[in-house]
Write an enzyme that holds these catalytic residues in place. Structure first.
Site, PDB file in Angstrom:
ATOM      1  CD  GLU A  57      -2.071  -2.137   1.754  1.00 49.86           C
ATOM      2  OE1 GLU A  57      -3.266  -2.852   1.673  1.00 49.86           O
ATOM      3  OE2 GLU A  57      -0.967  -2.359   2.198  1.00 49.86           O
ATOM      4  CB  THR A  58       1.273   3.768  -2.067  1.00 55.35           C
ATOM      5  OG1 THR A  58       2.500   3.316  -2.390  1.00 55.35           O
ATOM      6  CG2 THR A  58       1.931   5.350  -2.100  1.00 55.35           C
TER       7      THR A  58
END
Length: 280
Positions: free
Chosen positions: A49-50
């Protein structure tokens, strides 16, 4: 148009020791970025995830968070919630109250600071049923599980959608070598108990091949629904520690507590590994 600089952090989550948890990339003050820019940067980082910190739009929220995998956007995820809150606080963020209130796709998520680190109040599931028979058959086959290894199962939607298999032991969970292609697009979480007296109560693994990462190192959203299920049915005590990431060379530790109101809190250590500027 030249790329704009943004403050950037990379935070390791569910660990107090760098490189042993699950990293999340955090872009600060990202209100000027559009969906395509966010998605492109998430594909570029290639992390599970970003996230992007933005000004809140809901009353009572301290900040708004958007969460992207290499494959698309999520309405909620656990380790990005903890890591992004850590980054927001480290950058000088100050909550309006004692608790931090995050706005994301599932609404407001409350976070608290405690002895084990940051923790979030697990959102109430949108769905909670047995795993569909065809999905269960496919998962059992893809994981190579023998008859009797699955003790129970649940499908739970808390933003991400999890097909959870409770296995008979942590050793069984650790030994899994799944056929990712056979799992298809289903998100499959597996959990198995350690013997009494062990350092962790459960071993957890998360298989999410359609997000472009195969296996997630340490997964807050999965641990949240596992905790809601197991503490709610008496299969787990109201407070315990789960291990995740062992097979991937990590040592994630997820601290779980069900309080007197029935709210499940999920948390752990967070540590900044990278700080700087990203040009987007």
């Amino acid at each position: 148009m030249p790329a704009a600089p943004h403050r950037f952090s990379q935070v390791d989550v569910f660990t107090s020791e760098p490189l042993r948890g699950n990293p999340v990339a955090v872009v600060h003050d990202a209100d000027d970025l559009d969906d395509a820019q966010m998605a492109a940067f998430a594909r570029w980082t290639n992390l599970s995830e970003t996230t992007f910190l933005l000004a809140p739009t809901l009353p009572g929220a301290d900040y708004r968070l958007r969460i992207f995998t290499p494959g698309g956007e999520l309405p909620f995820a656990g380790h990005p919630t903890l890591g992004s809150c850590h980054a927001w606080l480290a950058a000088g963020g100050r909550p309006a109250g004692v608790e931090v209130v995050q706005e994301c796709g599932v609404g407001r998520v409350v976070l608290r600071r405690g002895d084990s680190g940051l923790r979030f109040a697990a959102p109430e599931p949108l769905a909670d049923t047995p795993v569909a028979p065809d999905v269960l058959r496919r998962a059992v086959g893809a994981l190579g599980l023998p008859d009797g290894a699955v003790v129970d199962h649940r499908f739970v939607d808390n933003g991400p959608r999890w097909n959870i298999l409770l296995l008979d032991s942590a050793d069984r969970v650790l030994a899994l070598r799944p056929d990712g292609a056979a799992l298809g697009g289903a998100h499959v979480g597996v959990v198995g108990p350690y013997p009494p007296g062990a350092e962790a109560a459960f071993e957890v693994r998360a298989f999410v091949g359609d997000l472009g990462i195969g296996e997630d190192p340490v997964t807050g959203s999965l641990n949240a629904v596992v905790a809601q299920w197991l503490t709610g049915t008496g299969r787990a005590p109201s407070s315990y520690v789960a291990a995740q990431g062992s097979v991937l060379g990590r040592a994630g530790r997820v601290h779980v507590e069900r309080d007197a109101s029935g709210t499940v809190w999920v948390g752990g250590g967070t540590v900044t590994c990278v700080e700087g500027t990203v040009h987007l």
